[in-house]
Motif scaffolding. Structure first.
Motif, mmCIF file in Angstrom:
data_model
loop_
_atom_site.group_PDB
_atom_site.id
_atom_site.type_symbol
_atom_site.label_atom_id
_atom_site.label_comp_id
_atom_site.label_asym_id
_atom_site.label_seq_id
_atom_site.Cartn_x
_atom_site.Cartn_y
_atom_site.Cartn_z
ATOM 1 N N LYS A 123 51.504 -20.750 14.128
ATOM 2 C CA LYS A 123 53.172 -21.494 14.540
ATOM 3 C C LYS A 123 54.553 -22.046 13.279
ATOM 4 O O LYS A 123 53.529 -22.115 12.212
ATOM 5 C CB LYS A 123 53.129 -22.162 15.297
ATOM 6 C CG LYS A 123 52.449 -21.787 16.591
ATOM 7 C CD LYS A 123 51.567 -22.981 17.069
ATOM 8 C CE LYS A 123 50.462 -23.502 16.878
ATOM 9 N NZ LYS A 123 49.525 -24.425 16.938
ATOM 10 N N ALA A 124 55.421 -21.312 13.400
ATOM 11 C CA ALA A 124 56.009 -21.701 12.122
ATOM 12 C C ALA A 124 57.822 -22.532 13.415
ATOM 13 O O ALA A 124 57.864 -21.795 13.926
ATOM 14 C CB ALA A 124 56.167 -20.572 10.987
ATOM 15 N N ALA A 125 58.297 -23.645 12.058
ATOM 16 C CA ALA A 125 59.202 -23.335 12.060
ATOM 17 C C ALA A 125 60.542 -23.571 10.659
ATOM 18 O O ALA A 125 59.371 -24.561 10.377
ATOM 19 C CB ALA A 125 59.691 -24.645 13.466
ATOM 20 N N VAL A 126 61.802 -24.654 11.334
ATOM 21 C CA VAL A 126 62.239 -24.951 10.266
ATOM 22 C C VAL A 126 62.499 -26.651 10.748
ATOM 23 O O VAL A 126 63.283 -26.681 11.737
ATOM 24 C CB VAL A 126 63.493 -24.439 9.817
ATOM 25 C CG1 VAL A 126 64.202 -24.980 9.000
ATOM 26 C CG2 VAL A 126 63.283 -22.788 8.920
ATOM 27 N N ILE A 127 61.766 -27.045 10.075
ATOM 28 C CA ILE A 127 62.120 -29.056 10.064
ATOM 29 C C ILE A 127 63.015 -29.258 9.235
ATOM 30 O O ILE A 127 63.301 -29.168 7.816
ATOM 31 C CB ILE A 127 60.839 -29.236 10.371
ATOM 32 C CG1 ILE A 127 60.355 -29.249 9.021
ATOM 33 C CG2 ILE A 127 60.741 -29.121 11.287
ATOM 34 C CD1 ILE A 127 58.981 -30.019 8.830
ATOM 35 N N ASP A 128 63.834 -30.471 9.445
ATOM 36 C CA ASP A 128 65.139 -31.451 8.386
ATOM 37 C C ASP A 128 64.001 -32.681 7.016
ATOM 38 O O ASP A 128 62.461 -32.164 7.658
ATOM 39 C CB ASP A 128 66.413 -31.694 8.766
ATOM 40 C CG ASP A 128 65.431 -32.978 9.602
ATOM 41 O OD1 ASP A 128 64.009 -33.317 9.292
ATOM 42 O OD2 ASP A 128 66.643 -33.606 10.533
ATOM 43 N N GLY A 129 63.985 -33.086 6.649
ATOM 44 C CA GLY A 129 63.229 -33.793 5.580
ATOM 45 C C GLY A 129 62.651 -35.454 6.481
ATOM 46 O O GLY A 129 61.706 -35.820 6.018
ATOM 47 N N ASN A 130 63.072 -35.513 7.909
ATOM 48 C CA ASN A 130 62.118 -35.959 8.817
ATOM 49 C C ASN A 130 61.736 -35.681 9.810
ATOM 50 O O ASN A 130 61.518 -36.508 10.624
ATOM 51 C CB ASN A 130 63.592 -37.231 9.309
ATOM 52 C CG ASN A 130 63.766 -38.359 8.481
ATOM 53 O OD1 ASN A 130 63.763 -38.485 7.471
ATOM 54 N ND2 ASN A 130 65.265 -37.991 9.029
ATOM 55 N N GLY A 131 61.389 -34.637 9.630
ATOM 56 C CA GLY A 131 59.953 -33.602 11.003
ATOM 57 C C GLY A 131 61.076 -33.275 11.860
ATOM 58 O O GLY A 131 60.861 -32.578 12.547
ATOM 59 N N LYS A 132 62.340 -33.437 11.903
ATOM 60 C CA LYS A 132 63.023 -32.729 12.904
ATOM 61 C C LYS A 132 63.688 -31.537 13.556
ATOM 62 O O LYS A 132 63.634 -31.038 12.020
ATOM 63 C CB LYS A 132 64.734 -33.553 13.298
ATOM 64 C CG LYS A 132 65.932 -33.300 13.793
ATOM 65 C CD LYS A 132 66.947 -33.905 14.468
ATOM 66 C CE LYS A 132 67.490 -33.126 15.538
ATOM 67 N NZ LYS A 132 69.154 -34.122 15.221
ATOM 68 N N MET A 133 63.130 -30.789 14.013
ATOM 69 C CA MET A 133 62.913 -29.703 14.357
ATOM 70 C C MET A 133 64.282 -28.718 14.382
ATOM 71 O O MET A 133 64.998 -29.289 14.424
ATOM 72 C CB MET A 133 62.424 -28.906 15.303
ATOM 73 C CG MET A 133 61.230 -29.272 15.344
ATOM 74 S SD MET A 133 60.617 -27.458 15.539
ATOM 75 C CE MET A 133 58.580 -27.940 15.773
ATOM 76 N N LEU A 134 64.997 -27.618 13.287
ATOM 77 C CA LEU A 134 65.711 -27.177 13.105
ATOM 78 C C LEU A 134 66.486 -26.124 13.717
ATOM 79 O O LEU A 134 67.189 -25.197 13.870
ATOM 80 C CB LEU A 134 66.582 -27.547 11.144
ATOM 81 C CG LEU A 134 66.402 -28.688 11.091
ATOM 82 C CD1 LEU A 134 66.962 -28.695 9.195
ATOM 83 C CD2 LEU A 134 67.457 -29.709 11.569
#
Length: 321
Positions: A86-97
């Motif tokens: 599994k993969a995703a792009v997140i921000d510095g707080n772990g929020k899914m982008l």
């Protein structure tokens, strides 16, 4: 005695002075009126500015991303499991982008196959979100971005494999950090106080230990005998659930929770992984189930220096140097 001519002249002079004084007074009055009008037109803007300042003071400060990151950092987070990748792009707080993408884990799988499969999986995320860093969770023992064991992937040929660097070369040389997958999931789940233990129930049984928010050296309890020479993997892993059935498997997990409590004396136990959803018994008050997405969201905190200091896995994160 003054002459009539002088008296008339003096009267004219006095009259001129009076007129001049009145004119001067009118000018002063006119300036005051103009000043008041100008102030009146400026006052709403000043009030608005004052109100805006007050609102800025009363508004809560925005949460800062994990140390070492900035608000514009985008992290490509990858969760490698024995069943799925599994993969995703997140921000510095772990929020899914981005949306979370997933493919099945190839079996059997060599390191080259794994790196190629992951590169193909994350290609759309790279093109759309242009991440600046990469975090990876791997189901085995990991040190200094190298895989030491891969029991649920195909252990032969995996010892000492620099999987993180292999993938980084395929995706443009992103800065990368890789740790055990249960540890990365734990980074998203923990509260940062006392001893917190993480147990992931997936293809195998992953474990991680944290003290006051810092990751402790990895203990591979999954391969420790726990019942009749059966390891944690063999006792409560995915295959054990399929062979024993849900009812018996739940009894086993409940027993393991008691074993871990005596072994670790944790303040908090977090249970994650795909099979956590199959737990049917009442959990103790200090035990909670975490979202399966935590395996990706923890990729942000992996870049926080305190989170990985105690593992000595990353020299640039060691604050004691």
């Amino acid at each position: 005695m003054p002459t009539r001519k002088k008296t008339a002249a003096s009267r004219k002079t006095s009259a001129k002075k009076v007129v001049a004084k009145k004119a001067a007074a009118k000018k002063v009055a006119a300036k005051k009126v103009a000043a008041k009008k100008a102030a009146a037109t400026r006052r709403p803007n000043a009030a608005a500015s004052k109100k805006a300042t007050a609102s800025r003071k009363s508004a809560p400060a925005a949460r800062q991303p994990a140390g070492g990151l900035n608000a514009r950092d985008r992290i490509l987070a990858i969760d490698i499991g024995g069943t799925g990748l599994k993969a995703a792009v997140i921000d510095g707080n772990g929020k899914m982008l981005s949306e979370r993408v997933r493919v099945a884990t190839p079996h059997p799988c060599t390191p080259e196959q794994m790196a190629d499969t992951l590169a193909k999986l994350v290609k759309p995320l790279l093109e759309q979100h242009h991440p600046t860093r990469m975090s990876m969770g791997f189901p085995g023992v990991v040190r200094e971005n190298r895989v030491l064991t891969a029991p649920n992937i195909g252990d032969e040929g995996w010892h000492g494999v620099p999987l993180a660097d292999m993938l980084a070369k395929r995706v443009g040389g992103l800065p990368v950090r890789m740790i055990n997958d249960a540890e990365m999931q734990g980074l998203a789940a923990i509260e940062g106080h006392g001893l917190e233990f993480v147990l992931t129930l997936g293809t195998g049984a992953g474990t991680a230990l944290f003290r006051d928010g810092e990751l402790m050296p990895h203990l591979e309890l999954a391969h420790h005998p726990v019942s009749k020479n059966r390891t944690y993997d063999e006792y409560i892993g995915g295959h054990a659930r399929e062979s024993a059935g849900d009812k018996q498997w739940n009894k086993r997990v409940e027993k393991i929770i008691g074993v871990l409590e005596r072994l670790v004396n944790y303040d908090r136990l977090w249970i994650g992984g795909g099979n956590a959803a199959n737990l049917k018994f009442d959990l103790p008050a200090n035990v909670a189930i975490v979202s399966n997405a935590a395996g990706i969201e923890g990729g942000a905190r992996l870049w926080h220096p305190r989170s990985v200091r105690e593992t000595r896995q990353f020299s640039d994160a060691d604050l004691r140097k």
